[in-house]
Design a protein around this motif. Structure first.
Motif, PDB file in Angstrom:
ATOM      1  N   GLY A   8       0.840  -1.213   0.000  1.00 12.48           N
ATOM      2  CA  GLY A   8       0.000   0.000   0.000  1.00 12.48           C
ATOM      3  C   GLY A   8       0.862   1.245   0.000  1.00 12.48           C
ATOM      4  O   GLY A   8       0.572   2.219   0.706  1.00 12.48           O
ATOM      5  N   THR A  10       1.386   3.661  -2.011  1.00 18.73           N
ATOM      6  CA  THR A  10       0.961   4.937  -2.601  1.00 18.73           C
ATOM      7  C   THR A  10       0.033   5.736  -1.677  1.00 18.73           C
ATOM      8  O   THR A  10      -0.263   6.892  -1.952  1.00 18.73           O
ATOM      9  CB  THR A  10       0.221   4.683  -3.933  1.00 18.73           C
ATOM     10  OG1 THR A  10      -0.760   3.659  -3.702  1.00 18.73           O
ATOM     11  CG2 THR A  10       1.171   4.255  -5.033  1.00 18.73           C
ATOM     12  N   ALA A  12      -1.654   7.328   2.122  1.00 13.03           N
ATOM     13  CA  ALA A  12      -1.207   8.343   3.094  1.00 13.03           C
ATOM     14  C   ALA A  12      -0.146   7.760   4.031  1.00 13.03           C
ATOM     15  O   ALA A  12       0.889   8.393   4.298  1.00 13.03           O
ATOM     16  CB  ALA A  12      -2.404   8.844   3.901  1.00 13.03           C
ATOM     17  N   VAL A  13      -0.383   6.551   4.520  1.00 17.36           N
ATOM     18  CA  VAL A  13       0.587   5.925   5.422  1.00 17.36           C
ATOM     19  C   VAL A  13       1.734   5.318   4.618  1.00 17.36           C
ATOM     20  O   VAL A  13       2.901   5.394   5.008  1.00 17.36           O
ATOM     21  CB  VAL A  13      -0.106   4.862   6.305  1.00 17.36           C
ATOM     22  CG1 VAL A  13       0.901   4.133   7.177  1.00 17.36           C
ATOM     23  CG2 VAL A  13      -1.174   5.513   7.174  1.00 17.36           C
ATOM     24  N   SER A  35      -2.530  -1.244  -5.478  1.00 21.07           N
ATOM     25  CA  SER A  35      -3.638  -1.963  -6.116  1.00 21.07           C
ATOM     26  C   SER A  35      -3.296  -2.259  -7.574  1.00 21.07           C
ATOM     27  O   SER A  35      -2.305  -1.767  -8.108  1.00 21.07           O
ATOM     28  CB  SER A  35      -4.913  -1.120  -6.041  1.00 21.07           C
ATOM     29  OG  SER A  35      -4.812  -0.068  -6.981  1.00 21.07           O
ATOM     30  N   ARG A  37      -4.582  -0.977  -9.979  1.00 16.88           N
ATOM     31  CA  ARG A  37      -4.575   0.295 -10.709  1.00 16.88           C
ATOM     32  C   ARG A  37      -3.155   0.832 -10.876  1.00 16.88           C
ATOM     33  O   ARG A  37      -2.822   1.463 -11.875  1.00 16.88           O
ATOM     34  CB  ARG A  37      -5.384   1.365  -9.940  1.00 16.88           C
ATOM     35  CG  ARG A  37      -6.856   1.128  -9.845  1.00 16.88           C
ATOM     36  CD  ARG A  37      -7.533   2.268  -9.059  1.00 16.88           C
ATOM     37  NE  ARG A  37      -7.182   2.253  -7.630  1.00 16.88           N
ATOM     38  CZ  ARG A  37      -7.781   1.485  -6.724  1.00 16.88           C
ATOM     39  NH1 ARG A  37      -8.743   0.668  -7.097  1.00 16.88           N
ATOM     40  NH2 ARG A  37      -7.429   1.527  -5.450  1.00 16.88           N
ATOM     41  N   SER A  38      -2.306   0.589  -9.883  1.00 17.15           N
ATOM     42  CA  SER A  38      -0.958   1.180  -9.875  1.00 17.15           C
ATOM     43  C   SER A  38       0.118   0.188 -10.298  1.00 17.15           C
ATOM     44  O   SER A  38       1.219   0.604 -10.692  1.00 17.15           O
ATOM     45  CB  SER A  38      -0.626   1.663  -8.459  1.00 17.15           C
ATOM     46  OG  SER A  38      -1.683   2.410  -7.912  1.00 17.15           O
ATOM     47  N   LEU A  82      -2.097  -1.280   4.272  1.00 13.92           N
ATOM     48  CA  LEU A  82      -3.240  -1.666   3.442  1.00 13.92           C
ATOM     49  C   LEU A  82      -4.549  -1.367   4.157  1.00 13.92           C
ATOM     50  O   LEU A  82      -4.610  -1.421   5.394  1.00 13.92           O
ATOM     51  CB  LEU A  82      -3.196  -3.169   3.169  1.00 13.92           C
ATOM     52  CG  LEU A  82      -2.074  -3.674   2.265  1.00 13.92           C
ATOM     53  CD1 LEU A  82      -2.066  -5.193   2.272  1.00 13.92           C
ATOM     54  CD2 LEU A  82      -2.237  -3.134   0.844  1.00 13.92           C
ATOM     55  N   PRO A 145      -0.221   0.202  17.322  1.00 14.84           N
ATOM     56  CA  PRO A 145      -1.589   0.589  17.693  1.00 14.84           C
ATOM     57  C   PRO A 145      -2.235   1.583  16.738  1.00 14.84           C
ATOM     58  O   PRO A 145      -1.572   2.197  15.892  1.00 14.84           O
ATOM     59  CB  PRO A 145      -1.402   1.254  19.058  1.00 14.84           C
ATOM     60  CG  PRO A 145      -0.003   1.054  19.464  1.00 14.84           C
ATOM     61  CD  PRO A 145       0.790   0.695  18.264  1.00 14.84           C
ATOM     62  N   CYS A 147      -3.730   5.174  15.833  1.00 21.55           N
ATOM     63  CA  CYS A 147      -2.956   6.410  15.954  1.00 21.55           C
ATOM     64  C   CYS A 147      -3.317   7.268  17.182  1.00 21.55           C
ATOM     65  O   CYS A 147      -2.481   8.019  17.677  1.00 21.55           O
ATOM     66  CB  CYS A 147      -3.095   7.233  14.681  1.00 21.55           C
ATOM     67  SG  CYS A 147      -4.763   7.296  14.053  1.00 21.55           S
ATOM     68  N   GLY A 320       2.056   7.742  15.027  1.00 17.79           N
ATOM     69  CA  GLY A 320       0.792   7.006  15.059  1.00 17.79           C
ATOM     70  C   GLY A 320       0.646   5.955  13.985  1.00 17.79           C
ATOM     71  O   GLY A 320      -0.346   5.232  13.966  1.00 17.79           O
TER      72      GLY A 320
HETATM   73  N1  NDP Z   1      -1.805   3.229  13.074  1.00 20.93           N
HETATM   74  C1  NDP Z   1      -2.886   3.905  12.753  1.00 20.93           C
HETATM   75  O1  NDP Z   1      -3.708   4.260  13.535  1.00 20.93           O
HETATM   76  C2  NDP Z   1      -3.165   4.259  11.395  1.00 20.93           C
HETATM   77  C3  NDP Z   1      -3.435   3.226  10.596  1.00 20.93           C
HETATM   78  N2  NDP Z   1      -3.877   3.454   9.376  1.00 20.93           N
HETATM   79  C4  NDP Z   1      -4.221   2.265   8.613  1.00 20.93           C
HETATM   80  O2  NDP Z   1      -3.265   2.128   7.553  1.00 20.93           O
HETATM   81  C5  NDP Z   1      -3.905   1.580   6.419  1.00 20.93           C
HETATM   82  C6  NDP Z   1      -3.720   2.512   5.218  1.00 20.93           C
HETATM   83  O3  NDP Z   1      -4.339   3.753   5.472  1.00 20.93           O
HETATM   84  P1  NDP Z   1      -4.138   4.992   4.484  1.00 20.93           P
HETATM   85  O4  NDP Z   1      -2.725   5.071   4.041  1.00 20.93           O
HETATM   86  O5  NDP Z   1      -4.725   6.137   5.185  1.00 20.93           O
HETATM   87  O6  NDP Z   1      -5.049   4.555   3.224  1.00 20.93           O
HETATM   88  P2  NDP Z   1      -5.044   5.121   1.741  1.00 20.93           P
HETATM   89  O7  NDP Z   1      -6.418   4.947   1.247  1.00 20.93           O
HETATM   90  O8  NDP Z   1      -4.428   6.469   1.691  1.00 20.93           O
HETATM   91  O9  NDP Z   1      -4.056   4.077   0.944  1.00 20.93           O
HETATM   92  C7  NDP Z   1      -4.422   2.760   0.687  1.00 20.93           C
HETATM   93  C8  NDP Z   1      -3.283   1.998  -0.014  1.00 20.93           C
HETATM   94  O10 NDP Z   1      -3.706   0.648  -0.240  1.00 20.93           O
HETATM   95  C9  NDP Z   1      -3.710   0.377  -1.647  1.00 20.93           C
HETATM   96  N3  NDP Z   1      -4.896  -0.409  -1.987  1.00 20.93           N
HETATM   97  C10 NDP Z   1      -6.188  -0.007  -1.984  1.00 20.93           C
HETATM   98  N4  NDP Z   1      -6.996  -1.021  -2.397  1.00 20.93           N
HETATM   99  C11 NDP Z   1      -6.178  -2.066  -2.657  1.00 20.93           C
HETATM  100  C12 NDP Z   1      -6.401  -3.389  -3.142  1.00 20.93           C
HETATM  101  N5  NDP Z   1      -7.643  -3.824  -3.424  1.00 20.93           N
HETATM  102  N6  NDP Z   1      -5.353  -4.200  -3.285  1.00 20.93           N
HETATM  103  C13 NDP Z   1      -4.093  -3.774  -2.995  1.00 20.93           C
HETATM  104  N7  NDP Z   1      -3.808  -2.526  -2.556  1.00 20.93           N
HETATM  105  C14 NDP Z   1      -4.846  -1.688  -2.392  1.00 20.93           C
HETATM  106  C15 NDP Z   1      -3.747   1.717  -2.331  1.00 20.93           C
HETATM  107  O11 NDP Z   1      -3.174   1.593  -3.629  1.00 20.93           O
HETATM  108  P3  NDP Z   1      -3.676   2.490  -4.903  1.00 20.93           P
HETATM  109  O12 NDP Z   1      -3.021   3.836  -4.756  1.00 20.93           O
HETATM  110  O13 NDP Z   1      -3.169   1.730  -6.066  1.00 20.93           O
HETATM  111  O14 NDP Z   1      -5.169   2.560  -4.826  1.00 20.93           O
HETATM  112  C16 NDP Z   1      -2.891   2.548  -1.373  1.00 20.93           C
HETATM  113  O15 NDP Z   1      -1.533   2.281  -1.617  1.00 20.93           O
HETATM  114  C17 NDP Z   1      -5.374   1.357   6.825  1.00 20.93           C
HETATM  115  O16 NDP Z   1      -5.522   0.048   7.324  1.00 20.93           O
HETATM  116  C18 NDP Z   1      -5.566   2.358   7.933  1.00 20.93           C
HETATM  117  O17 NDP Z   1      -6.625   1.989   8.792  1.00 20.93           O
HETATM  118  C19 NDP Z   1      -4.005   4.718   8.916  1.00 20.93           C
HETATM  119  C20 NDP Z   1      -3.687   5.809   9.697  1.00 20.93           C
HETATM  120  C21 NDP Z   1      -3.205   5.661  10.995  1.00 20.93           C
END
Ligand code: NDP
Ligand code: PHD
Length: 338
Positions: A8, A10, A12-13, A35, A37-38, A82, A145, A147, A320
């Motif tokens: 994952g 691409t 935010a995390v 995904s 897509r990328s 992811l 954990p 965030c 976080g």
């Molecule tokens: N520790 C914490 O509290 C935090 C945890 N998180 C967790 O981190 C994870 C990611 O969050 P965040 O970065 O905000 O999410 P984003 O939506 O910003 O990014 C999601 C990523 O997953 C990829 N992705 C989406 N769908 C699929 C798929 N079907 N198969 C493979 N890859 C896929 C996307 O790729 P593409 O660009 O190609 O679509 C992208 O790289 C989540 O589980 C979130 O809950 C988030 C913030 C803080």
């Protein structure tokens, strides 16, 4: 060097992982997945880089792979950013295939044999890795954990020697916690949203697991309650928490406990010199001014008042999320689990 991947990459995390790993002294950033897509495209050509840090050019030519067990077979360890619904089966499959997983997703945090770790707070919980191996996993999963939970736990850890029973917390959470497409501008601008799905439950359960006792075969939850109320506010990065609790000690003792709090580890590259920094100014900490302390890994605590009442603040996508995972991986490597 240990070959690592980011699942994952691409998002935010995922971008925070890339930022922290691009020139890491121990880890070689080998694989980036996203995904369909990328997949198949160069990372630099498809990532919409939105961080307040320069894009690491060394990684721009890396071709993004699909997110599969097969894609990460040359990695020793992967970091997962992811969405949880995808992370649940994939992280388990990757661990079964012999690769270590440091996950940021909520999917496996509460699994009884999966460590939910913060190096400064419960490094001994890594002992659960042996239980995963006992049930036949070649690799393992270690999680960090939620965030908001990690900011709370970092603020509570220095106070462990005081007897406290109930912790009450209200959060003011940044929009980056919802991902790039999580909260629309129309929803958050000029507004506060008093609901973040499942966040309160996660704070209430994860905190007790992290601060619980590892008996050698299981984690006994910490013997205090947590009551949380979570809110989204128009801040880009940085979760702020208002905390109330009874510690049975004067403020001067509490401040002393914070001032004396240190990490047990000084050899981890991402370990900040001060895991918790305290403020005496009446209007600190603030997200814009204080979230990047200790490269985003320091939790700031201020407004410590009788009651006990205080404010805690941490960078939600570094301490976080990605930073917490990388620090866990550094601990895992230094403890020779890899
Ligand atoms: N520790 C914490 O509290 C935090 C945890 N998180 C967790 O981190 C994870 C990611 O969050 P965040 O970065 O905000 O999410 P984003 O939506 O910003 O990014 C999601 C990523 O997953 C990829 N992705 C989406 N769908 C699929 C798929 N079907 N198969 C493979 N890859 C896929 C996307 O790729 P593409 O660009 O190609 O679509 C992208 O790289 C989540 O589980 C979130 O809950 C988030 C913030 C803080
Ligand atoms: N819910 C958090 C971010 C997040 O994704 O948390 P978790 O990893 O626990 O699902 C927030 O919105 O700020």
């Amino acid at each position: 060097m240990i070959n690592v991947g980011v699942l994952g990459a691409t998002g935010a995390v995922g971008q925070r992982f890339v930022q922290l790993l691009a020139d890491h002294p121990w880890f070689n950033l080998h694989t980036l997945t996203a995904s369909e897509r990328s997949a198949g495209k160069k990372y630099g050509s498809i990532v919409n880089w939105r961080l307040d840090a320069p894009f690491p050019d060394s990684i721009g030519e890396t071709v993004v792979t699909p997110t599969t067990v097969e894609s990460v077979k040359d990695c020793d360890l992967v970091f997962s950013a992811l969405p949880a619904e995808i992370a649940t089966p994939l992280e388990a499959g990757i661990a079964e295939a012999g690769v270590a997983v440091c996950s940021n997703a909520r999917s496996h945090r509460m699994d009884p044999d999966v460590p939910l770790v913060v190096p400064e707070v419960n490094p001994d919980h890594l002992g659960l890795i042996d239980l995963q191996r006992d049930r036949g996993r070649d690799g393992f999963i270690v999680t960090n954990p939620n965030c908001s939970t990690i900011v709370l736990v970092m603020a509570l850890a220095p106070l462990r020697s005081f007897a406290f029973t109930d912790v009450r917390v209200a959060t003011m959470q940044a929009i980056s916690g919802g991902g790039f497409s999580g909260v629309s501008a129309m929803d958050i601008y000029d507004n506060v949203i008093p609901y973040i799905g499942s966040e309160e439950e996660k704070m209430e359960t994860e905190t007790r697991k992290i601060m619980g006792r590892f008996t050698g075969s299981e984690i006994e939850d910490a013997p205090f309650g947590v009551s949380a109320s979570c809110h989204r506010v128009p801040v880009i990065d940085g979760h702020t928490l208002a905390v109330w609790m009874d510690v049975g000690a004067p403020v001067s003792e509490v401040k002393k406990a914070y001032a004396n709090f240190k990490s047990p580890f000084s050899n981890l590259p991402l370990q900040p010199a001060k895991p918790v920094e305290i403020f005496d100014q009446p209007d600190r900490p603030q997200p814009r001014l204080d979230r990047n302390r200790g490269r985003g890994m320091t939790v700031s605590v201020g407004r410590i008042r009788e009651g006990l009442r205080f404010i805690a603040l941490g960078h939600n996508t570094i301490r976080g999320a990605a930073g917490a995972s990388v620090l866990n991986a550094e601990l895992i490597y230094s403890k020779k689990y890899l």
